[in-house]
Write a protein that holds these residues in place. Structure first.
Motif, PDB file in Angstrom:
ATOM      1  N   GLN A  91      -2.058   6.064 -13.216  1.00 31.71           N
ATOM      2  CA  GLN A  91      -1.665   4.908 -13.590  1.00 31.71           C
ATOM      3  C   GLN A  91      -1.677   4.703 -15.317  1.00 31.71           C
ATOM      4  O   GLN A  91      -0.917   4.243 -16.120  1.00 31.71           O
TER       5      GLN A  91
ATOM      6  N   TRP B 102       0.823  -1.139   0.029  1.00 28.91           N
ATOM      7  CA  TRP B 102      -0.078  -0.064  -0.025  1.00 28.91           C
ATOM      8  C   TRP B 102       0.813   1.192  -0.103  1.00 28.91           C
ATOM      9  O   TRP B 102       0.563   2.219  -0.641  1.00 28.91           O
ATOM     10  N   ALA B 103       1.998   1.185   0.660  1.00 27.26           N
ATOM     11  CA  ALA B 103       2.909   2.400   0.691  1.00 27.26           C
ATOM     12  C   ALA B 103       3.767   2.640  -0.339  1.00 27.26           C
ATOM     13  O   ALA B 103       4.324   3.765  -0.674  1.00 27.26           O
ATOM     14  N   MET B 104       3.682   1.737  -1.585  1.00 32.20           N
ATOM     15  CA  MET B 104       4.508   2.056  -2.696  1.00 32.20           C
ATOM     16  C   MET B 104       3.880   2.952  -3.532  1.00 32.20           C
ATOM     17  O   MET B 104       2.749   3.190  -3.785  1.00 32.20           O
ATOM     18  N   PRO B 105       4.588   4.236  -3.908  1.00 34.11           N
ATOM     19  CA  PRO B 105       4.053   5.167  -4.582  1.00 34.11           C
ATOM     20  C   PRO B 105       3.496   4.712  -5.948  1.00 34.11           C
ATOM     21  O   PRO B 105       3.916   3.879  -6.571  1.00 34.11           O
ATOM     22  N   VAL B 106       2.335   5.413  -6.689  1.00 31.15           N
ATOM     23  CA  VAL B 106       1.659   5.273  -7.571  1.00 31.15           C
ATOM     24  C   VAL B 106       2.457   4.920  -8.902  1.00 31.15           C
ATOM     25  O   VAL B 106       2.588   3.763  -9.656  1.00 31.15           O
ATOM     26  N   VAL B 107       3.313   5.937  -9.191  1.00 30.74           N
ATOM     27  CA  VAL B 107       4.202   5.842 -10.291  1.00 30.74           C
ATOM     28  C   VAL B 107       5.354   4.929 -10.081  1.00 30.74           C
ATOM     29  O   VAL B 107       5.661   4.276 -11.351  1.00 30.74           O
ATOM     30  N   ALA B 108       5.731   4.772  -9.045  1.00 34.38           N
ATOM     31  CA  ALA B 108       6.803   3.600  -8.994  1.00 34.38           C
ATOM     32  C   ALA B 108       6.099   2.320  -9.371  1.00 34.38           C
ATOM     33  O   ALA B 108       6.803   1.368  -9.956  1.00 34.38           O
TER      34      ALA B 108
ATOM     35  N   GLN C  27      -3.123  -2.366  -6.246  1.00 33.10           N
ATOM     36  CA  GLN C  27      -2.780  -1.138  -5.527  1.00 33.10           C
ATOM     37  C   GLN C  27      -3.866  -0.986  -4.482  1.00 33.10           C
ATOM     38  O   GLN C  27      -3.906  -0.269  -3.229  1.00 33.10           O
TER      39      GLN C  27
ATOM     40  N   THR D 122       3.439   1.758 -11.109  1.00 35.16           N
ATOM     41  CA  THR D 122       3.382   1.725 -12.488  1.00 35.16           C
ATOM     42  C   THR D 122       4.461   1.361 -13.342  1.00 35.16           C
ATOM     43  O   THR D 122       4.316   0.729 -14.431  1.00 35.16           O
TER      44      THR D 122
END
Length: 326
Positions: free
Chosen positions: A264, A143-149, A200, A151
Motif C-alpha cells: 500500500q 476483503w476479496a479486493m486485491p491490495v493493488v486495486a 482492508q 490502493t
C-alpha cells in the motif's frame, strides 16, 4: 441310591510346538501399516515450502553479514564483514525515526481495526437474517479486493484534480480543499494510508469475531441481564472473556499485517513525502534499491523479522498459558 454329579474341570488347550500366536492388531505400530509412502507423498510439498520460505530467509541472513553492493551482485564475490552492517544500521538516526514511525503506524491501525471490527461483529449479531447476510457479503467482497486495486482506488479518491473527496468537500462549501494535494502533506498521506489499511483489515477481523460471538451461549447473556447488568457490563464481563483466545489471535494477525504493510505504501507514496510514510519494510527496500546497499537492506529486513517474531512469541506464550488454565 443317590446320584452323584461329577464336575469336570476343562483342561487348557495345549499349544502346538513351533507355532506362536500372532500379536494383537492394536499393538502394531502405526508406521508399519503404510511404510514410507505417506512420507514420500508429503515430501514434495515439504521440500517446496522449505525452498520457498527458508532459502530466501537464509540468503537474506547471509547477505546481512556481507559487504554486498551492486558489484558483488554481479560478480558474486562478497566479503564477510560480521556485524558491521548492523552497527551501521543501529547507529543511523533515520533508522530509529523509522522504527518509531512503524510502531506508531502499527498501534493506530491495530486499535482502529479491533475497535471497528468488534462493533461491526456486535452489530451483525443483532441484525436479522437478510441484513446479516448483506453485511457479511459486503465484508467478504471488500476483503476479496486485491491490495493493488484498492490502493489505486484510494489514489483516485484523493486525487488533487479529479478526486471525489475534493469535489465533495468543495461542494459542501469547503473551498480550501479545491485541488488540495493530499499526498504532498505528510500528515494527510499518513492518515490516508491508515484509512486504507483499516478498510482492508476490518472485514477479516469482523467476520472472525462474529464467528466467535456465535459460540457464546445465550443463557449467559440472559443470566447477566437478569442480575441487572447493562450492555457494556455484559460485553466486558461475559462476552469478551469467552472470546478472548480469538481476540488475541486476531490482534496478533493484525499486528503482523500492519507491520508489513509494504504494498500500500509503495504503490501510493513510496514512503513520501519525505519520510512521512516510511516504515521498516519500505526503509529496507529504499536502502537496497536507491543506495544499492543490499547488505543494509537485508539487515533492516532481519530486524523486522525479529520484531515480528517477538509478537508471535508473546501470542504463543499467552495461548499456552490459557491452555494450562483449562
Amino acid at each position: 441310591m443317590s446320584a452323584v454329579r461329577e464336575h469336570t474341570v476343562p483342561r487348557p488347550a495345549r499349544r502346538r510346538p513351533g507355532r506362536t500366536p500372532p500379536p494383537p492388531a492394536a499393538g502394531r505400530a502405526c508406521g508399519d501399516r503404510g511404510g514410507p509412502w505417506p512420507y514420500l507423498l508429503v515430501a514434495p510439498a515439504v521440500l517446496g515450502m522449505l525452498y520457498l520460505l527458508l532459502y530466501p530467509l537464509a540468503r537474506a541472513v547471509l547477505i546481512s553479514f556481507q559487504d554486498f553492493r551492486l558489484r558483488e551482485l554481479i560478480s558474486g564475490n562478497a566479503r564477510f564483514v560480521g556485524f558491521a552492517n548492523y552497527r551501521t544500521l543501529l547507529t543511523d538516526p533515520r533508522f530509529w525515526t523509522v522504527v518509531r514511525r512503524t510502531f506508531l503506524f502499527m498501534a493506530v491501525n491495530v486499535v482502529l481495526i479491533m475497535a471497528i471490527a468488534l462493533l461491526v461483529a456486535l452489530m451483525t449479531q443483532r441484525l436479522g437474517r437478510v441484513w446479516r447476510t448483506a453485511v457479511l457479503s459486503s465484508l467478504v467482497l471488500a476483503w476479496a479486493m486485491p491490495v493493488v486495486a484498492a490502493t489505486t482506488v484510494f489514489q483516485w479518491l484523493f486525487h488533487s484534480e479529479f478526486g471525489v473527496v475534493n469535489w465533495a468537500l468543495t461542494s459542501l462549501g469547503f473551498d480550501s480543499f479545491e485541488r488540495y494535494p493530499w499526498f504532498a502533506h505528510g500528515t494527510a498521506a499518513f492518515a490516508i494510508l491508515v484509512t486504507l489499511v483499516v478498510w482492508q483489515s476490518v472485514p477479516f477481523a469482523a467476520i472472525t469475531l462474529y464467528s466467535a460471538l456465535t459460540t457464546v451461549p445465550a443463557e449467559l447473556h440472559e443470566a447477566a441481564r437478569i442480575d441487572g447488568a447493562g450492555a457494556v457490563r455484559v460485553l466486558r464481563s461475559v462476552t469478551l472473556p469467552m472470546i478472548r483466545p480469538i481476540v488475541t489471535l486476531v490482534w496478533c494477525l493484525e499486528v503482523i499485517w500492519t507491520f508489513k504493510a509494504f504494498v500500500q505504501i509503495w504503490v501510493m507514496t513510496k514512503g513520501g513525502p519525505g519520510d512521512a510514510t516510511t516504515i521498516l519494510p519500505v526503509y529496507a527496500v529504499q536502502t537496497a534499491l536507491s543506495s544499492q546497499r543490499y547488505d543494509l537492506g537485508s539487515a533492516a529486513s532481519m530486524v523486522t523479522v525479529v520484531l515480528m517474531s517477538g509478537v508471535l512469541v508473546l501470542y504463543f506464550r499467552q495461548m499456552f498459558r490459557q491452555e494450562g488454565e483449562l
